[in-house]
Design a protein around this motif. Structure first.
Motif, mmCIF file in Angstrom:
data_model
loop_
_atom_site.group_PDB
_atom_site.id
_atom_site.type_symbol
_atom_site.label_atom_id
_atom_site.label_comp_id
_atom_site.label_asym_id
_atom_site.label_seq_id
_atom_site.Cartn_x
_atom_site.Cartn_y
_atom_site.Cartn_z
ATOM 1 N N VAL A 135 0.756 -1.250 -0.038
ATOM 2 C CA VAL A 135 -0.010 0.062 -0.080
ATOM 3 C C VAL A 135 0.961 1.250 -0.159
ATOM 4 C CG1 VAL A 135 -2.141 -1.050 1.121
ATOM 5 C CG2 VAL A 135 -0.224 -0.021 2.694
ATOM 6 N N ASN A 136 0.327 2.408 -0.585
ATOM 7 C CA ASN A 136 1.088 3.708 -0.746
ATOM 8 C C ASN A 136 0.338 4.699 -0.422
ATOM 9 O OD1 ASN A 136 2.953 5.560 -1.126
ATOM 10 N ND2 ASN A 136 3.035 5.180 -3.308
ATOM 11 N N GLY A 137 0.249 5.426 0.730
ATOM 12 C CA GLY A 137 -0.651 6.473 1.032
ATOM 13 C C GLY A 137 -1.957 6.445 1.637
ATOM 14 N N ILE A 138 -2.363 5.072 1.768
ATOM 15 C CA ILE A 138 -3.384 4.687 2.330
ATOM 16 C C ILE A 138 -3.053 3.659 3.576
ATOM 17 C CG2 ILE A 138 -3.953 2.533 1.020
ATOM 18 C CD1 ILE A 138 -6.985 3.105 1.062
ATOM 19 N N ASN A 139 -3.899 4.035 4.579
ATOM 20 C CA ASN A 139 -3.595 3.506 5.903
ATOM 21 C C ASN A 139 -4.425 2.138 6.194
ATOM 22 O OD1 ASN A 139 -1.882 5.737 6.907
ATOM 23 N ND2 ASN A 139 -3.902 6.713 7.385
ATOM 24 N N LEU A 140 -3.755 1.088 5.254
ATOM 25 C CA LEU A 140 -4.297 -0.343 5.679
ATOM 26 C C LEU A 140 -3.138 -1.011 6.119
ATOM 27 C CD1 LEU A 140 -6.416 -0.729 2.133
ATOM 28 C CD2 LEU A 140 -7.359 -1.066 4.480
ATOM 29 N N THR A 141 -3.335 -1.792 6.809
ATOM 30 C CA THR A 141 -2.637 -2.983 7.434
ATOM 31 C C THR A 141 -3.366 -4.423 7.262
ATOM 32 O OG1 THR A 141 -3.772 -2.905 9.600
ATOM 33 C CG2 THR A 141 -1.759 -1.669 9.344
ATOM 34 N N VAL A 142 -2.417 -5.416 7.266
ATOM 35 C CA VAL A 142 -2.768 -6.663 6.876
ATOM 36 C C VAL A 142 -2.515 -7.638 7.681
ATOM 37 C CG1 VAL A 142 -0.860 -7.251 5.314
ATOM 38 C CG2 VAL A 142 -2.954 -8.531 5.011
ATOM 39 N N THR A 143 -3.197 -8.752 7.785
ATOM 40 C CA THR A 143 -2.811 -9.982 8.544
ATOM 41 C C THR A 143 -3.165 -11.223 7.900
ATOM 42 O OG1 THR A 143 -3.367 -9.162 10.784
ATOM 43 C CG2 THR A 143 -2.915 -11.535 10.754
ATOM 44 N N ARG A 144 -2.106 -12.161 7.555
ATOM 45 C CA ARG A 144 -2.445 -13.618 6.940
ATOM 46 C C ARG A 144 -3.095 -14.263 7.896
ATOM 47 N NH1 ARG A 144 1.339 -13.836 2.037
ATOM 48 N NH2 ARG A 144 1.925 -11.583 1.625
ATOM 49 N N ASP A 145 -4.363 -14.832 7.600
ATOM 50 C CA ASP A 145 -5.071 -15.517 8.828
ATOM 51 C C ASP A 145 -4.387 -16.868 9.153
ATOM 52 O OD1 ASP A 145 -6.698 -13.503 8.254
ATOM 53 O OD2 ASP A 145 -8.168 -14.408 7.127
ATOM 54 N N SER A 146 -4.952 -17.299 10.213
ATOM 55 C CA SER A 146 -4.461 -18.599 10.897
ATOM 56 C C SER A 146 -4.495 -19.731 9.886
ATOM 57 C CB SER A 146 -4.529 -18.793 12.161
ATOM 58 O OG SER A 146 -6.129 -18.596 12.299
ATOM 59 N N ASP A 147 -5.906 -19.630 9.341
ATOM 60 C CA ASP A 147 -6.269 -20.773 8.250
ATOM 61 C C ASP A 147 -5.833 -20.565 6.963
ATOM 62 O OD1 ASP A 147 -8.028 -18.733 7.570
ATOM 63 O OD2 ASP A 147 -9.710 -19.732 7.763
ATOM 64 N N ASP A 148 -5.113 -19.516 6.732
ATOM 65 C CA ASP A 148 -4.357 -19.405 5.451
ATOM 66 C C ASP A 148 -3.749 -20.515 4.983
ATOM 67 O OD1 ASP A 148 -3.763 -17.997 3.072
ATOM 68 O OD2 ASP A 148 -2.057 -16.712 3.958
ATOM 69 N N VAL A 149 -3.611 -20.624 3.597
ATOM 70 C CA VAL A 149 -3.114 -21.848 2.762
ATOM 71 C C VAL A 149 -1.377 -21.843 2.923
ATOM 72 C CG1 VAL A 149 -2.615 -22.988 0.738
ATOM 73 C CG2 VAL A 149 -4.787 -22.183 1.326
ATOM 74 N N ASP A 150 -0.885 -22.802 3.429
ATOM 75 C CA ASP A 150 0.678 -22.860 3.561
ATOM 76 C C ASP A 150 1.218 -22.772 2.322
ATOM 77 O OD1 ASP A 150 0.584 -23.228 6.151
ATOM 78 O OD2 ASP A 150 0.612 -25.275 6.138
ATOM 79 N N PRO A 152 5.216 -21.319 -0.210
ATOM 80 C CA PRO A 152 6.474 -21.694 -0.098
ATOM 81 C C PRO A 152 7.386 -21.547 1.340
ATOM 82 C CG PRO A 152 6.122 -19.746 -1.257
ATOM 83 C CD PRO A 152 4.863 -20.337 -0.946
ATOM 84 N N ASP A 153 8.027 -22.359 1.524
ATOM 85 C CA ASP A 153 9.258 -22.215 2.917
ATOM 86 C C ASP A 153 8.211 -22.178 4.146
ATOM 87 O OD1 ASP A 153 11.211 -22.390 1.238
ATOM 88 O OD2 ASP A 153 11.161 -20.294 0.682
ATOM 89 N N SER A 154 6.993 -22.603 4.103
ATOM 90 C CA SER A 154 6.216 -22.718 5.387
ATOM 91 C C SER A 154 5.438 -21.289 5.511
ATOM 92 C CB SER A 154 6.868 -23.180 6.358
ATOM 93 O OG SER A 154 7.354 -24.378 6.525
ATOM 94 N N ASN A 155 5.518 -20.503 4.717
ATOM 95 C CA ASN A 155 5.180 -19.203 4.539
ATOM 96 C C ASN A 155 3.530 -19.237 4.297
ATOM 97 O OD1 ASN A 155 7.255 -17.041 5.364
ATOM 98 N ND2 ASN A 155 8.358 -18.481 3.812
ATOM 99 N N LYS A 156 2.763 -18.337 4.820
ATOM 100 C CA LYS A 156 1.406 -18.288 4.453
ATOM 101 C C LYS A 156 1.220 -17.673 3.101
ATOM 102 C CE LYS A 156 -0.228 -19.906 8.075
ATOM 103 N NZ LYS A 156 -0.915 -21.108 8.429
ATOM 104 N N LEU A 157 0.555 -18.264 2.007
ATOM 105 C CA LEU A 157 0.255 -18.104 0.988
ATOM 106 C C LEU A 157 -0.146 -16.652 0.397
ATOM 107 C CD1 LEU A 157 0.038 -18.833 -2.368
ATOM 108 C CD2 LEU A 157 -2.123 -19.775 -1.758
ATOM 109 N N GLY A 158 -1.221 -16.102 1.452
ATOM 110 C CA GLY A 158 -1.739 -14.578 1.310
ATOM 111 C C GLY A 158 -3.144 -14.854 0.702
#
Length: 210
Positions: A135-150, A152-158
């Motif tokens: 994001v650029n200029g807009i006040n948005l924050t994100v969390t990858r949910d606990s039920d997100d898909v796994d 690469p490298d055990s990171n959440k897909l998003g």
């Protein structure tokens, strides 16, 4: 016994043995050549290349968790795929202080019916894909949910994410889908990668929090 008969039998046996040896050598030689040809043929066979999925439509639908009638929809339409011309549309504004769940839809509308690329290709091959947001200029924050898909490298897909709208602001929102990244990192939730190729790279402008 007649000496001539004995000599004839001996000559006949020698002849048979000689032919047997020649036949054996021929068979062994033929087998060797066949093995060599097969081996060379296998080495020369081209390695199949997996083509990238054709993506014509990307739609992000943000739904207010406290008020489902409060939605923000960002859509991108690229009839010839993501490398061609595209049209981006933003409908609705975020509400200051509200929390939203993101529903993603990624399709190939050139097929009839449309091919669900997200569920048929991206998620089944989650270890080869990774979503990066910015994001650029807009006040948005994100969390990858606990039920997100796994991914690469055990990171959440998003693909399953929650967004919080902060103070009133206007800016840009970017979504990138990376194919086969060399490295992925979801530690800052927006995500980052090294290497790979981009299946999707879309920026939506004039996104607002009211």
């Amino acid at each position: 016994m007649n000496t001539n008969k004995l000599n004839f039998k001996a000559m006949k046996m020698n002849y048979l043995n000689l032919n047997l040896m020649k036949t054996s050598k021929f068979i062994l030689g033929a087998l060797f050549c066949l093995t060599l040809i097969t081996s060379c043929s296998d080495d020369d066979d081209p390695i199949p290349v997996l083509e990238e999925e054709l993506i014509t439509n990307v739609t992000l639908t943000f739904v207010n968790n406290a008020n489902t009638s409060d939605t923000v929809v960002m859509s991108s339409i690229a009839p010839d795929g993501q490398d061609g011309a595209s049209t981006e549309i933003v409908t609705g504004d975020f509400t200051e202080g509200a929390t939203y769940s993101l529903n993603l839809a990624i399709t190939n509308a050139s097929e009839n019916p449309a091919d669900d690329v997200l569920n048929d290709d991206i998620i089944p091959e989650a270890d080869e894909h990774f979503f990066v947001y910015a994001v650029n200029g807009i006040n948005l924050t994100v969390t990858r949910d606990s039920d997100d898909v796994d991914g690469p490298d055990s990171n959440k897909l998003g693909v399953n994410t929650t967004w919080v709208a902060g103070a009133v602001s206007t800016g840009n929102f970017q979504i990138i889908l990376v194919h086969e990244p060399e490295g992925a990192d979801d530690s800052d939730e927006f995500g980052s990668v090294t290497g790979g190729s981009e299946d999707v790279n879309i920026t939506f402008t004039n996104v607002e929090i009211q």
